[in-house]
Design a protein around this motif. Structure first.
Motif, PDB file in Angstrom:
ATOM      1  N   THR A  20      48.283  18.542 -10.430  1.00  0.00           N
ATOM      2  CA  THR A  20      47.470  19.439  -9.832  1.00  0.00           C
ATOM      3  C   THR A  20      47.877  19.968  -8.508  1.00  0.00           C
ATOM      4  O   THR A  20      47.601  21.093  -7.864  1.00  0.00           O
ATOM      5  N   ALA A  21      48.367  18.973  -7.683  1.00  0.00           N
ATOM      6  CA  ALA A  21      49.220  19.259  -6.216  1.00  0.00           C
ATOM      7  C   ALA A  21      49.969  20.211  -6.661  1.00  0.00           C
ATOM      8  O   ALA A  21      50.138  21.255  -5.571  1.00  0.00           O
ATOM      9  N   VAL A  66      51.407  26.048  -5.187  1.00  0.00           N
ATOM     10  CA  VAL A  66      51.985  27.311  -5.630  1.00  0.00           C
ATOM     11  C   VAL A  66      50.929  28.390  -5.570  1.00  0.00           C
ATOM     12  O   VAL A  66      51.178  29.561  -4.786  1.00  0.00           O
ATOM     13  N   VAL A  67      49.733  28.137  -5.873  1.00  0.00           N
ATOM     14  CA  VAL A  67      48.592  29.084  -5.599  1.00  0.00           C
ATOM     15  C   VAL A  67      48.284  29.236  -4.275  1.00  0.00           C
ATOM     16  O   VAL A  67      48.254  30.391  -3.734  1.00  0.00           O
ATOM     17  N   LEU A  98      47.368  26.064 -16.420  1.00  0.00           N
ATOM     18  CA  LEU A  98      46.669  25.718 -15.263  1.00  0.00           C
ATOM     19  C   LEU A  98      46.980  26.247 -14.142  1.00  0.00           C
ATOM     20  O   LEU A  98      46.115  26.987 -13.458  1.00  0.00           O
ATOM     21  N   LEU A  99      48.268  27.123 -14.068  1.00  0.00           N
ATOM     22  CA  LEU A  99      48.685  27.819 -12.943  1.00  0.00           C
ATOM     23  C   LEU A  99      47.965  29.220 -12.887  1.00  0.00           C
ATOM     24  O   LEU A  99      47.425  29.823 -12.143  1.00  0.00           O
ATOM     25  N   PRO A 100      47.937  29.982 -14.191  1.00  0.00           N
ATOM     26  CA  PRO A 100      47.361  31.146 -14.307  1.00  0.00           C
ATOM     27  C   PRO A 100      45.756  31.098 -14.107  1.00  0.00           C
ATOM     28  O   PRO A 100      45.396  32.194 -13.234  1.00  0.00           O
ATOM     29  N   VAL A 101      45.205  30.019 -14.348  1.00  0.00           N
ATOM     30  CA  VAL A 101      43.701  30.064 -14.202  1.00  0.00           C
ATOM     31  C   VAL A 101      43.374  29.785 -12.762  1.00  0.00           C
ATOM     32  O   VAL A 101      42.516  30.378 -12.165  1.00  0.00           O
ATOM     33  N   ALA A 102      44.154  28.635 -12.084  1.00  0.00           N
ATOM     34  CA  ALA A 102      44.103  28.777 -10.727  1.00  0.00           C
ATOM     35  C   ALA A 102      44.347  29.895  -9.757  1.00  0.00           C
ATOM     36  O   ALA A 102      43.589  30.012  -8.797  1.00  0.00           O
ATOM     37  N   SER A 103      45.263  30.764 -10.404  1.00  0.00           N
ATOM     38  CA  SER A 103      45.884  31.859  -9.644  1.00  0.00           C
ATOM     39  C   SER A 103      44.534  33.010  -9.442  1.00  0.00           C
ATOM     40  O   SER A 103      44.576  33.857  -8.697  1.00  0.00           O
ATOM     41  N   TYR A 122      54.102  22.911   2.723  1.00  0.00           N
ATOM     42  CA  TYR A 122      53.377  22.262   1.566  1.00  0.00           C
ATOM     43  C   TYR A 122      54.470  22.358   0.451  1.00  0.00           C
ATOM     44  O   TYR A 122      54.463  21.361  -0.391  1.00  0.00           O
ATOM     45  N   LEU A 123      54.711  23.514   0.137  1.00  0.00           N
ATOM     46  CA  LEU A 123      55.425  23.921  -1.245  1.00  0.00           C
ATOM     47  C   LEU A 123      56.836  23.086  -1.105  1.00  0.00           C
ATOM     48  O   LEU A 123      57.083  22.307  -2.152  1.00  0.00           O
TER      49      LEU A 123
END
Length: 485
Positions: free
Chosen positions: A50-51, A56-57, A120-125, A231-232
């Motif tokens: 998740t990190a 990325v988000v 996970l990425l599209p939802v978090a975006s 961070y990335l």
């Protein structure tokens, strides 16, 4: 006694600080509490996965609302059309990035052998749209000096978001809860701030208005982008060289320190910016030197104290199995003690329409961080903390070493504004660390309960001995009705 003319602003500022402090403490407690619960439900690998997604988000979100907040806050002659044009541009960029998040999530999942990252990425975006709206609404609130409304929306938004995310975790979707914290907080905060301001901001494209704020927004964007790229780079270099499990330890350390750092940075920047904006050269110099010096005495001991008690604090918060995160957390806290007070110099320059110096420091600090991170790979996970410490030190050095003409404030005087706080807080930190280590045999919680109050008492005693004027001034700020006119 304070005159009525002086008392009004003093009470108003004290009210802002009170709300901001309540917001900061409340958010820290909520995020720390949620981390304590989720760390006992998930593995370090889950935190690492998740990190990567959330980092990325965070970088993508920089392209959405972040460039406009500072530009709108300092714009002379701001009109509603500026806000509407900024929101239209923000959402347009957000839609493009949301579309890109689908193939990006698939690529991340394939790279780290974690298929769930594709979803996970599209939802978090989705959180980008609400964070962008909040950034623009926050700019309006800062213009109106509605800091209390910003603090209320932040705190209430975190309370709602954390509660919903924990409910999701107890329903059996703990990994999704880590994503949901950000998403739910952003939604709740945007809605609450919009309601508090009572000014509905709708997207409406205007190329001329965007051009008027373009230069400042561009520098602000690049500055925030450099911070988030740090961070990335951290997460991906650690993930590649040490694996996702070690990245989980890094993420835990950051969850302990970064909420505190983020809250303090936001409070100090927003309040200081409101005093610096519109000031002439002489007043800007005087305000910057006074505010930076006083703020350093308040901020530095918080981070030094965190570094000193990290060996006891992290096990209490996260439970067993997270010991490798302790040294990283210590380095992150020490970096905050060095860099956060010094960054007020960049706040002063930004308020005078010169954000490029903050950008320069972020880029150079980012480069130093990456070089240190790669060079120190042999040291293991602590290399991540040391690299951040190097990057923070470089940014502080740039702030102190900028040419005198920029603020009519000499380098020696700038160093003198921060050095006493660093020395006194450092002395307190060493004493607390030694005491905490001696008390660890009685248990981590016992060590914390004794070390923290004794550290506070020791720091006040050091101020009384070596910085009595500062202690008197800070006490008068807490009790403005007893301050002299």
């Amino acid at each position: 006694m304070t005159s009525s003319h002086d008392a009004g602003p003093a009470k108003r500022v004290l009210g802002w600080v009170g709300w901001a402090g309540a917001d900061a403490v409340g958010r820290i407690l909520l995020l720390t509490g949620s981390t304590a619960v989720l760390s006992r439900m998930l593995s370090p690998r889950d935190f690492g996965i998740t990190a990567l997604v959330l980092t990325v988000v965070a970088v993508m979100s920089v392209f959405v609302g972040t460039p406009f907040e500072e530009a709108l806050a300092q714009k002379r002659g701001l009109r509603r059309s500026h806000l509407e044009a900024a929101l239209a541009a923000s959402w347009a960029v957000g839609l493009a990035l949301l579309a890109l998040s689908v193939p990006a999530g698939m690529a991340l999942g394939a790279a780290y052998d974690e298929p769930q990252m594709a979803l996970l990425l599209p939802v978090a975006s989705l959180s980008m749209f609400f964070s962008g709206h909040t950034d623009i609404a926050t700019a309006l609130a800062r213009r109106r000096r509605r800091f209390n409304d910003v603090a209320f929306a932040n705190l209430a938004g975190h309370a709602i978001g954390v509660t919903l995310a924990l409910a999701l975790a107890f329903a059996g979707a703990a990994v999704w809860a880590l994503i949901a914290v950000r998403l739910f907080v952003m939604i709740a905060r945007a809605v609450l701030l919009q309601m508090r301001l009572g000014a509905v901001i709708r997207p409406r494209w205007s190329t001329p208005r965007l051009k008027e704020i373009g230069r400042f927004a561009g520098f602000s964007f690049l500055d925030r982008l450099a911070d988030n790229l740090t961070y990335l780079a951290f997460n991906n270099i650690v993930g590649v060289f040490y694996g996702v499990t070690t990245l989980g330890y890094v993420n835990m350390a950051m969850r302990l320190i970064e909420p505190i750092r983020g809250a303090i940075v936001a409070i100090a920047h927003n309040l200081a910016f409101s005093f610096f904006a519109g000031a002439d050269a002489a007043r800007l110099r005087d305000s910057a030197s006074t505010i930076a010096s006083r703020t350093a005495f308040v901020i530095t001991p918080i981070f030094v104290g965190l570094a000193a008690v990290a060996p006891a604090l992290l096990p209490v918060v996260a439970g067993p199995g997270w010991e490798q995160a302790t040294k990283i957390a210590t380095c992150l806290a020490l970096g905050g003690a060095i860099a956060v007070p010094a960054r007020l110099i960049f706040t002063a320059l930004s308020a005078s329409g010169r954000p490029e110096f903050g950008l320069m420091s972020s880029i150079v600090g980012f480069a130093a961080t990456v070089v240190a991170l790669v060079a120190a790979i042999a040291l293991g996970p602590i290399a991540v903390g040391l690299a951040r410490l190097v990057g923070d030190g470089v940014q502080a050095a740039i702030a102190i070493g900028l040419p005198n003409r920029l603020l009519s404030w000499s380098r020696t005087a700038r160093l003198g504004a921060f050095l006493p706080a660093w020395i006194l807080a450092g002395g307190m930190g060493v004493a607390v660390a030694v005491l905490g280590a001696a008390l660890r045999s009685s248990g981590d919680l016992t060590s914390l309960l004794i070390s923290v109050p004794l550290g506070a008492v020791l720091y006040v005693a050091l101020l009384a001995l070596f910085a009595r004027d500062t202690l008197t001034t800070l006490a008068a700020a807490v009790r403005p009705h007893r301050a002299e006119a």
